[in-house]
Motif scaffolding. Structure first.
Motif, PDB file in Angstrom:
ATOM      1  N   LEU A 135       0.576  -1.117   0.113  1.00  0.00           N
ATOM      2  CA  LEU A 135       0.172  -0.024  -0.075  1.00  0.00           C
ATOM      3  C   LEU A 135       0.977   1.099   0.056  1.00  0.00           C
ATOM      4  N   ALA A 136       0.856   2.032  -0.955  1.00  0.00           N
ATOM      5  CA  ALA A 136       1.475   3.579  -1.176  1.00  0.00           C
ATOM      6  C   ALA A 136       0.610   4.415  -0.520  1.00  0.00           C
ATOM      7  N   THR A 137       0.993   5.038   0.530  1.00  0.00           N
ATOM      8  CA  THR A 137       0.106   6.088   1.008  1.00  0.00           C
ATOM      9  C   THR A 137       0.925   7.571   1.180  1.00  0.00           C
ATOM     10  N   ASP A 138       0.292   8.519   1.190  1.00  0.00           N
ATOM     11  CA  ASP A 138       0.574   9.738   1.280  1.00  0.00           C
ATOM     12  C   ASP A 138       0.069  10.582   2.399  1.00  0.00           C
ATOM     13  N   PHE A 139      -0.539   9.720   3.217  1.00  0.00           N
ATOM     14  CA  PHE A 139      -1.396  10.107   4.534  1.00  0.00           C
ATOM     15  C   PHE A 139      -2.362  11.412   4.506  1.00  0.00           C
ATOM     16  N   SER A 140      -2.826  11.153   3.003  1.00  0.00           N
ATOM     17  CA  SER A 140      -4.062  11.840   2.856  1.00  0.00           C
ATOM     18  C   SER A 140      -5.428  11.208   2.977  1.00  0.00           C
ATOM     19  N   GLU A 141      -6.459  11.878   2.964  1.00  0.00           N
ATOM     20  CA  GLU A 141      -7.875  11.300   2.943  1.00  0.00           C
ATOM     21  C   GLU A 141      -7.986  10.220   1.699  1.00  0.00           C
ATOM     22  N   ARG A 142      -7.460  10.558   0.773  1.00  0.00           N
ATOM     23  CA  ARG A 142      -7.430   9.490  -0.270  1.00  0.00           C
ATOM     24  C   ARG A 142      -6.879   8.332   0.166  1.00  0.00           C
ATOM     25  N   SER A 143      -5.762   8.426   0.787  1.00  0.00           N
ATOM     26  CA  SER A 143      -4.832   7.182   0.906  1.00  0.00           C
ATOM     27  C   SER A 143      -5.357   6.445   2.149  1.00  0.00           C
ATOM     28  N   ASP A 144      -6.064   7.023   2.976  1.00  0.00           N
ATOM     29  CA  ASP A 144      -6.864   6.533   4.129  1.00  0.00           C
ATOM     30  C   ASP A 144      -7.790   5.538   3.535  1.00  0.00           C
ATOM     31  N   ARG A 145      -8.535   5.963   2.496  1.00  0.00           N
ATOM     32  CA  ARG A 145      -9.535   5.310   1.914  1.00  0.00           C
ATOM     33  C   ARG A 145      -8.994   3.551   1.331  1.00  0.00           C
ATOM     34  N   ALA A 146      -7.714   4.041   0.795  1.00  0.00           N
ATOM     35  CA  ALA A 146      -6.916   2.946   0.370  1.00  0.00           C
ATOM     36  C   ALA A 146      -6.513   1.847   1.324  1.00  0.00           C
TER      37      ALA A 146
ATOM     38  N   GLY B 295     -13.943   4.329  -4.454  1.00  0.00           N
ATOM     39  CA  GLY B 295     -15.195   4.057  -3.936  1.00  0.00           C
ATOM     40  C   GLY B 295     -14.813   3.886  -2.376  1.00  0.00           C
ATOM     41  N   PRO B 296     -15.884   4.324  -1.683  1.00  0.00           N
ATOM     42  CA  PRO B 296     -15.821   3.939  -0.074  1.00  0.00           C
ATOM     43  C   PRO B 296     -15.556   2.724   0.586  1.00  0.00           C
ATOM     44  N   PRO B 297     -14.764   2.242   1.255  1.00  0.00           N
ATOM     45  CA  PRO B 297     -14.624   1.010   1.381  1.00  0.00           C
ATOM     46  C   PRO B 297     -15.456   0.567   2.643  1.00  0.00           C
ATOM     47  N   VAL B 298     -16.763   0.302   2.373  1.00  0.00           N
ATOM     48  CA  VAL B 298     -17.771   0.047   3.737  1.00  0.00           C
ATOM     49  C   VAL B 298     -17.861  -1.558   3.766  1.00  0.00           C
TER      50      VAL B 298
ATOM     51  N   ALA C 121      -8.138   1.925 -20.376  1.00  0.00           N
ATOM     52  CA  ALA C 121      -7.817   1.758 -18.865  1.00  0.00           C
ATOM     53  C   ALA C 121      -7.741   2.993 -18.187  1.00  0.00           C
ATOM     54  N   GLU C 122      -6.926   3.998 -18.716  1.00  0.00           N
ATOM     55  CA  GLU C 122      -6.650   5.328 -18.202  1.00  0.00           C
ATOM     56  C   GLU C 122      -7.814   6.190 -17.986  1.00  0.00           C
ATOM     57  N   GLN C 123      -8.927   6.068 -19.093  1.00  0.00           N
ATOM     58  CA  GLN C 123     -10.079   6.695 -18.938  1.00  0.00           C
ATOM     59  C   GLN C 123     -10.871   6.138 -17.824  1.00  0.00           C
ATOM     60  N   VAL C 124     -11.006   4.855 -17.550  1.00  0.00           N
ATOM     61  CA  VAL C 124     -11.643   4.362 -16.759  1.00  0.00           C
ATOM     62  C   VAL C 124     -11.010   4.640 -15.404  1.00  0.00           C
ATOM     63  N   LEU C 125      -9.789   4.676 -14.971  1.00  0.00           N
ATOM     64  CA  LEU C 125      -9.085   5.027 -14.026  1.00  0.00           C
ATOM     65  C   LEU C 125      -9.419   6.488 -13.657  1.00  0.00           C
ATOM     66  N   GLN C 126      -9.335   7.332 -14.454  1.00  0.00           N
ATOM     67  CA  GLN C 126      -9.721   8.953 -14.387  1.00  0.00           C
ATOM     68  C   GLN C 126     -11.401   8.949 -13.694  1.00  0.00           C
ATOM     69  N   SER C 127     -12.019   8.388 -14.653  1.00  0.00           N
ATOM     70  CA  SER C 127     -13.630   8.706 -14.462  1.00  0.00           C
ATOM     71  C   SER C 127     -14.276   7.681 -13.609  1.00  0.00           C
ATOM     72  N   SER C 128     -13.771   6.633 -13.337  1.00  0.00           N
ATOM     73  CA  SER C 128     -14.875   5.680 -12.352  1.00  0.00           C
ATOM     74  C   SER C 128     -14.657   6.075 -10.968  1.00  0.00           C
ATOM     75  N   SER C 129     -16.056   5.914 -10.531  1.00  0.00           N
ATOM     76  CA  SER C 129     -16.358   6.350  -9.254  1.00  0.00           C
ATOM     77  C   SER C 129     -16.286   5.087  -8.246  1.00  0.00           C
ATOM     78  N   VAL C 130     -15.879   3.753  -9.027  1.00  0.00           N
ATOM     79  CA  VAL C 130     -15.883   2.810  -8.043  1.00  0.00           C
ATOM     80  C   VAL C 130     -14.220   2.210  -8.457  1.00  0.00           C
ATOM     81  N   ASP C 131     -14.179   1.192  -7.457  1.00  0.00           N
ATOM     82  CA  ASP C 131     -12.563   0.656  -7.391  1.00  0.00           C
ATOM     83  C   ASP C 131     -12.185   0.221  -9.077  1.00  0.00           C
TER      84      ASP C 131
END
Length: 289
Positions: free
Chosen positions: A6-17, A133-136, A267-277
């Motif tokens: 897991l690569a983290t930058d300690f941001s909220e985004r990384s907390d989700r990951a 997406g949120p990891p619920v 794949a890059e468009q999917v990565l950039q546009s997807s709201s899910v994992d």
């Protein structure tokens, strides 16, 4: 699956990951390697200070994961460009899965060199999961995508080995092209002729998709074929919405029409546009060579 990086930058985004990594680790029994890359293109005293802070934060995270979540955890701090640091760690650790936080768009930089996530996916030899997406909870519905090439089928077999979401809902999508309908002379064809042409292509695509499914080891996925009307990425994202998928799986390269686009733009468009994992899998991950 044994090792998650897991690569983290300690941001909220990384907390989700991080939370997704914990869920997958608990599901599979894998250990987690926590990585932070300190940008070393700055004055040395700043780099050294940030490195010390990062080690402190990672140690706290590891303590929580081990003592609260019950997940085995290691930590590492690298001084480098973020892209270079992640690829170096992936090569050294050789994880089964690399997890990154969601895309953060920087328009000018992305236009020339791509995001760190996209560059990393091209460079590393393991599957990469971008957590959007949120990891619920555990994944409930997965959308697999294939261009029916041998490399795409191999990538899907590697997905099956990861064991992610295998006990939940599964669908597989193939987007087929109808080249005759893109020709200038298409207006000379009657509506009935166009419909018959599409029906024949659709039936052929369904037969080929059924053959593909029989070889990849995924049990009884819903099989979906779509005619390429706009863009492949749009068809993938639309299907993900129609099937209520919370995970999209794409191969990072392939052999023909759809395949040429899979990593170049799809794949890059999917990565950039997807709201899910989105899980991007190379056709021959180093782990299985």
């Amino acid at each position: 699956m044994h090792v998650i990086l897991l690569a983290t930058d300690f941001s909220e985004r990384s907390d989700r990951a991080l939370r997704r990594a914990v869920l997958l680790a608990l599901e599979s029994g894998a250990s987690i390697h926590l990585l932070h890359v300190v940008d070393d293109d700055r004055p040395r005293h700043i780099v050294d200070r940030d490195t010390l802070d990062a080690r402190t934060l990672l140690d706290k995270l590891a303590h929580t994961l081990q003592n609260v979540d019950g997940v085995s955890c290691n930590t590492r701090v690298i001084q480098a460009d973020p892209f270079a640091g992640i690829t170096t760690a992936a090569k050294d650790i050789n994880p089964d899965l690399l997890i990154l936080g969601p895309h953060r768009r920087q328009i000018l930089k992305d236009a020339f060199v791509g995001t760190t996530a996209e560059r990393t996916i091209r460079a590393v030899g393991c599957p990469v999961l971008m957590v959007n997406g949120p990891p619920v909870g555990h994944y409930k519905q997965t959308l697999l995508t294939t261009d029916l090439s041998d490399s795409a089928q191999t990538a899907l077999q590697h997905f099956e080995r990861l064991g992610i979401g295998m006990d939940n809902g599964m669908a597989i999508l193939h987007v087929f092209d109808a080249p005759a309908l893109r020709l200038a002379m298409v207006d000379t064809l009657s509506k009935e002729s166009q419909d018959a042409y599409l029906q024949d292509l659709s039936a052929d695509a369904r037969r080929k998709l059924a053959n593909c499914v029989s070889t990849i080891g995924v049990k009884r996925p819903q099989q979906i074929v779509r005619h390429l009307e706009t863009s492949i990425a749009h068809e993938i994202l639309t299907t993900a919405g129609d099937t209520s998928s919370d995970l999209i799986v794409v191969a990072t390269q392939g052999a023909h029409f759809v395949a040429r686009m899979i990593m170049g733009s799809v794949a890059e468009q999917v990565l950039q546009s997807s709201s899910v994992d989105v899980l991007a899998i190379p056709p021959n991950p180093e782990k299985y060579q």
